[in-house]
Design a protein around this motif. Structure first.
Motif, PDB file in Angstrom:
ATOM      1  N   THR A   1      11.391  -5.075   6.865  1.00  0.00           N
ATOM      2  CA  THR A   1      10.054  -5.051   7.469  1.00  0.00           C
ATOM      3  C   THR A   1       9.036  -4.406   6.540  1.00  0.00           C
ATOM      4  N   TYR A   2       9.339  -4.377   5.236  1.00  0.00           N
ATOM      5  CA  TYR A   2       8.477  -3.641   4.328  1.00  0.00           C
ATOM      6  C   TYR A   2       7.371  -4.488   3.709  1.00  0.00           C
ATOM      7  N   ARG A   3       7.380  -5.796   3.913  1.00  0.00           N
ATOM      8  CA  ARG A   3       6.489  -6.629   3.113  1.00  0.00           C
ATOM      9  C   ARG A   3       5.028  -6.644   3.570  1.00  0.00           C
ATOM     10  N   GLN A   4       4.783  -6.260   4.800  1.00  0.00           N
ATOM     11  CA  GLN A   4       3.414  -6.369   5.267  1.00  0.00           C
ATOM     12  C   GLN A   4       2.501  -5.433   4.473  1.00  0.00           C
ATOM     13  N   GLY A   5       1.300  -5.892   4.191  1.00  0.00           N
ATOM     14  CA  GLY A   5       0.335  -5.092   3.464  1.00  0.00           C
ATOM     15  C   GLY A   5      -0.851  -4.748   4.332  1.00  0.00           C
ATOM     16  N   ASN A   6      -1.748  -3.932   3.814  1.00  0.00           N
ATOM     17  CA  ASN A   6      -2.994  -3.615   4.491  1.00  0.00           C
ATOM     18  C   ASN A   6      -4.050  -3.341   3.433  1.00  0.00           C
ATOM     19  N   SER A   7      -5.200  -2.878   3.851  1.00  0.00           N
ATOM     20  CA  SER A   7      -6.286  -2.683   2.897  1.00  0.00           C
ATOM     21  C   SER A   7      -6.022  -1.526   1.944  1.00  0.00           C
ATOM     22  N   TYR A   8      -5.055  -0.637   2.290  1.00  0.00           N
ATOM     23  CA  TYR A   8      -4.741   0.496   1.429  1.00  0.00           C
ATOM     24  C   TYR A   8      -3.610   0.190   0.453  1.00  0.00           C
ATOM     25  N   ARG A   9      -2.633  -0.591   0.926  1.00  0.00           N
ATOM     26  CA  ARG A   9      -1.472  -0.923   0.104  1.00  0.00           C
ATOM     27  C   ARG A   9      -1.120  -2.386   0.363  1.00  0.00           C
ATOM     28  N   THR A  10      -1.030  -3.180  -0.689  1.00  0.00           N
ATOM     29  CA  THR A  10      -0.880  -4.619  -0.523  1.00  0.00           C
ATOM     30  C   THR A  10       0.589  -5.016  -0.413  1.00  0.00           C
ATOM     31  N   ALA A  11       0.816  -6.215   0.073  1.00  0.00           N
ATOM     32  CA  ALA A  11       2.167  -6.753   0.170  1.00  0.00           C
ATOM     33  C   ALA A  11       2.767  -7.031  -1.201  1.00  0.00           C
ATOM     34  N   SER A  12       1.931  -7.091  -2.224  1.00  0.00           N
ATOM     35  CA  SER A  12       2.429  -7.302  -3.589  1.00  0.00           C
ATOM     36  C   SER A  12       2.766  -5.989  -4.280  1.00  0.00           C
ATOM     37  N   GLY A  13       2.674  -4.876  -3.543  1.00  0.00           N
ATOM     38  CA  GLY A  13       3.081  -3.598  -4.098  1.00  0.00           C
ATOM     39  C   GLY A  13       2.047  -2.944  -4.982  1.00  0.00           C
ATOM     40  N   LYS A  14       0.775  -3.159  -4.688  1.00  0.00           N
ATOM     41  CA  LYS A  14      -0.306  -2.542  -5.455  1.00  0.00           C
ATOM     42  C   LYS A  14      -1.222  -1.755  -4.528  1.00  0.00           C
ATOM     43  N   PRO A  15      -1.971  -0.806  -5.074  1.00  0.00           N
ATOM     44  CA  PRO A  15      -3.006  -0.176  -4.251  1.00  0.00           C
ATOM     45  C   PRO A  15      -3.988  -1.228  -3.758  1.00  0.00           C
ATOM     46  N   GLY A  16      -4.357  -1.151  -2.493  1.00  0.00           N
ATOM     47  CA  GLY A  16      -5.266  -2.130  -1.921  1.00  0.00           C
ATOM     48  C   GLY A  16      -6.719  -1.854  -2.274  1.00  0.00           C
ATOM     49  N   PRO A  17      -7.621  -2.735  -1.845  1.00  0.00           N
ATOM     50  CA  PRO A  17      -9.039  -2.574  -2.189  1.00  0.00           C
ATOM     51  C   PRO A  17      -9.666  -1.317  -1.613  1.00  0.00           C
ATOM     52  N   GLU A  18      -9.036  -0.730  -0.587  1.00  0.00           N
ATOM     53  CA  GLU A  18      -9.573   0.492   0.005  1.00  0.00           C
ATOM     54  C   GLU A  18      -8.646   1.691  -0.214  1.00  0.00           C
ATOM     55  N   TYR A  19      -7.747   1.561  -1.185  1.00  0.00           N
ATOM     56  CA  TYR A  19      -6.848   2.685  -1.478  1.00  0.00           C
ATOM     57  C   TYR A  19      -7.664   3.909  -1.875  1.00  0.00           C
TER      58      TYR A  19
ATOM     59  N   ASN B   1       8.108  -3.832  -2.868  1.00  0.00           N
ATOM     60  CA  ASN B   1       7.188  -4.977  -2.917  1.00  0.00           C
ATOM     61  C   ASN B   1       6.818  -5.335  -4.348  1.00  0.00           C
ATOM     62  N   HIS B   2       6.542  -4.323  -5.152  1.00  0.00           N
ATOM     63  CA  HIS B   2       6.103  -4.602  -6.516  1.00  0.00           C
ATOM     64  C   HIS B   2       7.216  -5.239  -7.339  1.00  0.00           C
ATOM     65  N   MET B   3       8.418  -4.712  -7.223  1.00  0.00           N
ATOM     66  CA  MET B   3       9.530  -5.270  -7.987  1.00  0.00           C
ATOM     67  C   MET B   3       9.798  -6.713  -7.585  1.00  0.00           C
ATOM     68  N   GLU B   4       9.713  -7.010  -6.306  1.00  0.00           N
ATOM     69  CA  GLU B   4       9.968  -8.376  -5.849  1.00  0.00           C
ATOM     70  C   GLU B   4       8.890  -9.339  -6.340  1.00  0.00           C
ATOM     71  N   ASN B   5       7.644  -8.925  -6.267  1.00  0.00           N
ATOM     72  CA  ASN B   5       6.562  -9.822  -6.645  1.00  0.00           C
ATOM     73  C   ASN B   5       6.540 -10.102  -8.138  1.00  0.00           C
ATOM     74  N   VAL B   6       6.878  -9.110  -8.949  1.00  0.00           N
ATOM     75  CA  VAL B   6       6.839  -9.329 -10.400  1.00  0.00           C
ATOM     76  C   VAL B   6       8.098 -10.046 -10.884  1.00  0.00           C
ATOM     77  N   THR B   7       9.260  -9.733 -10.289  1.00  0.00           N
ATOM     78  CA  THR B   7      10.482 -10.431 -10.707  1.00  0.00           C
ATOM     79  C   THR B   7      10.587 -11.813 -10.083  1.00  0.00           C
ATOM     80  N   GLY B   8       9.885 -12.041  -8.969  1.00  0.00           N
ATOM     81  CA  GLY B   8       9.973 -13.322  -8.289  1.00  0.00           C
ATOM     82  C   GLY B   8      11.246 -13.487  -7.472  1.00  0.00           C
ATOM     83  N   GLU B   9      11.857 -12.356  -7.065  1.00  0.00           N
ATOM     84  CA  GLU B   9      13.114 -12.405  -6.320  1.00  0.00           C
ATOM     85  C   GLU B   9      12.965 -11.750  -4.959  1.00  0.00           C
TER      86      GLU B   9
END
Length: 648
Positions: free
Chosen positions: A38-56, A531-539
């Motif tokens: 259940t970790y993949r959901q993102g929000n404006s502070y932390r994105t689903a791609s594992g990066k700081p969000g636009p309002e971090y 999230n970040h490892m999955e998005n960059v590795t594509g796995e």
């Protein structure tokens, strides 16, 4: 009537279809192993791609500190000014601060929860802070209201700190007895020529307020380490004139506190790849070793964008240094301070060489070292890290000194640069650091010293132990026997498996370096890493995080049998997943003609069943099949990893 007929025919068809499926497969429900986290959901502070969000956002803490050491009473006294910037979207009526010296009292939570049989995190019980003149100013109003609870202090404002950039200033005076035994993180070491003071958690510091927990106020008990805000530090340490002080950041007044000879050596070391002596063992204690013998000196340091500072002081220090070569032509200064009795080529005389090699490796391979200095201090502390400063055992030698030096300086990347919450998620600094230590150790002097990750099978007994715990266990909750596995070794093996087996070095390295760069000087959570490892590795690695990081599963994959295909060229290799953790399967195939072939089967072969048949198409005669020939996977039972023809 026609509808009922069609319905009946459909039911008959489906029953026959599923009956055939059942007859063909003795299916095992492995779906839970591969279900999404259940970790993949993102929000404006932390994105689903594992990066700081636009309002971090994260808050900032800048410190100005002046402190004085009394080497007769063994006390430290000082004045602190904290400038706190509230970048959060809400106003703050108060802030929480840590008073970690309060751990060293008889009635602290840490003392009262420590086992009576003792342990690593024992400490003195006659210490603790004495605070005075506390003032908290926000807007135009000042308050002195504060509530101290164990190792935490709540400071209230007469006027709340405004959101989105509001500031406040907190000032106070403090004093405390320096613990001789400081929970293996600080303290006093008596040497032939005087006491070495290793000073950490030495000032009141603000707790982190973040978008996940709000105020992080876990008490300082023992195993759990630290979670700190970033900011700029300027601090001055006044000590007896016979002392040398080393500390986090850049020394601002070397001309005032060093002799002319030492200053020349200091400047020479800035340009030397070989270790340069600044204060030799023969000079320790001589009048010529210091500019004066009476009175005091004040040593002045600055450090920017750091989460903490530490220092050490003594009149017993031997002192040497060498240049650290960083990417893009930048440099820093590696330094070591140690007593005479620790010197020698098998001991601390190689400390600066080790420090330099460690920092250079991590800078080249992961992220450039951001600080001006890297200082190794021989201490009564077995091994503890702070930005730019490490305390390591004064008795360490050879491989032991390399290992502890490399490990503690590796912490400058986790958690000093990547600012995770050590008090909750020790694996995000200890485990990550143990992982990168493996590769630096392999590289140092072409493998002069061994790496414990070279044999991941060392963990198999722990994985099958009835008292094993998950990596996600908080360090203060974990069984003391398990902490080395939970925080250090198991997460390190996990990252090793990801790199060497699951996704491969190229994709893993790209993702791991991207994670460091993305979260440098920020506060990542475990989900951000996943999230970040999955998005960059594509796995999709949910099966791995669940099984290895959040589970207590074992790996046991074996060869159930090998048989030739009937009337065809080739073989059917039957594999079985006996353990509770799925893994890709690496096969080495050896043939009668002496040739070999390697094949890797993906983890998805275990999605529907714990048995899998691999069809090997070949006209050659198969002689031997080996699972994981490089022994990278901690498989619980090696006896079923090899098949050979009968004559073998």
């Amino acid at each position: 009537m026609r509808l009922n007929l069609y319905s009946t025919l459909l039911v008959v068809f489906l029953m026959g279809f599923f009956g055939n499926i059942s007859a063909q497969e003795n299916a095992v429900d492995n779906q839970d192993l591969f279900n999404e986290f259940t970790y993949r959901q993102g929000n404006s502070y932390r994105t689903a791609s594992g990066k700081p969000g636009p309002e971090y956002w994260q808050n900032e803490a800048d410190y100005t500190i002046e402190a004085t050491l009394d080497d007769i009473k063994n006390t430290l006294s000082g004045k602190l000014t904290l400038t706190y910037t509230n970048n959060s979207p809400e106003t703050l009526e108060f802030i929480w601060m840590y008073l970690e010296q309060n751990r060293f009292t008889e009635d602290s939570r840490g003392t009262l929860t420590s086992p009576i049989t003792g342990g690593r995190y024992d400490g003195d019980t006659d210490g603790g802070y004495q605070l005075s003149n506390l003032k908290a100013t926000s807007g135009r109003k000042t308050s002195s209201k504060h509530i101290i609870t164990d190792t935490r202090m709540q400071v209230w404002f007469a006027e709340p700190i405004e959101a989105n950039g509001g500031t406040a200033e907190i000032t106070m005076n403090f004093t405390y007895k320096i613990p001789a035994s400081g929970m293996d993180r600080m303290g006093q070491l008596q040497t032939q020529n005087g006491i070495i003071y290793s000073m950490a958690q030495w000032y009141p510091r603000v707790a982190v307020f973040d978008d996940v927990t709000g105020w992080n106020t876990e008490p300082y008990l023992g195993a759990g380490e630290f979670y700190c805000e970033y900011g700029d530090y300027e601090y001055k340490i006044t000590v007896p004139a016979t002392h040398v002080v080393v500390g986090s950041g850049a020394l601002q007044n070397a001309k005032d506190v060093l002799t002319d000879t030492q200053l020349k050596r200091w400047n020479k070391a800035q340009k030397s790849d070989a270790t340069v002596m600044i204060l030799t063992a023969e000079e320790v204690g001589l009048p010529s070793a210091r500019p004066k013998q009476t009175g005091t000196f004040t040593w002045h340091f600055k450090m920017e964008n750091t989460r903490d500072v530490a220092f050490a002081t003594s009149k017993a220090f031997v002192w040497d240094a060498a240049r650290i070569n960083l990417p893009e032509g930048k440099t820093a200064l590696a330094q070591s301070v140690y007593p005479k009795e620790s010197a020698g080529q098998k001991g601390w005389s190689r400390s600066t060489e080790y420090t330099k090699a460690s920092i250079e490796f991590y800078s080249k391979n992961y992220f450039s070292y951001p600080y001006s200095d890297a200082i190794n201090v021989a201490s009564n502390v077995g091994g503890m890290e702070y930005p730019g400063v490490s305390f390591c055992s004064y008795t360490s030698r050879e491989a032991g000194l390399w290992g502890v030096t490399d490990h503690e300086f590796g912490h400058n990347w986790f958690p000093m640069i990547v600012g995770s919450n050590e008090r909750r998620y020790a694996w995000m600094d200890e485990g990550f650091n143990t992982f990168i230590n493996h590769y630096s150790t392999l590289a140092f002097n072409k493998g002069e010293y061994p790496s414990m990750l070279s044999n991941p099978k060392m963990i198999t007994n722990y994985l099958s132990w009835e008292k094993t715990e998950g990596i996600d266990t908080y360090p203060d909750v974990s069984n003391a026997i398990n902490l080395g596995f939970v925080a250090y070794y198991k997460p390190a093996v996990g990252l090793f498996l990801l790199r060497e087996v699951v996704v491969g070095p190229e994709r893993f390295d790209a993702a791991f370096k991207s994670y460091i760069k993305t979260w440098a000087y920020k506060h990542p959570q475990p989900t951000d890493f996943f999230n970040h490892m999955e998005n960059v590795t594509g796995e999709n690695l949910s099966w791995f995080w669940k099984g290895w990081f959040y589970g207590e599963n074992t790996i046991d994959i074996g060869i159930a049998g090998v048989k030739p295909q009937k009337n065809k060229e080739g073989y059917i290799i039957s594999l079985e997943n006996i353990g509770s953790m799925p893994m890709p399967v690496m096969l080495q195939l050896e043939f009668e003609d002496g040739s070999t072939q390697e094949t890797q089967l993906p983890v998805e072969i275990w999605q529907r069943d714990n048995a899998h048949e691999y069809l090997l198409k070949t006209s050659k005669t198969l002689k031997k099949v080996t699972i994981d020939p490089s022994k990278k996977i901690p498989d619980a039972d090696a006896t079923n990893d090899v098949w050979m023809t009968a004559k073998e």
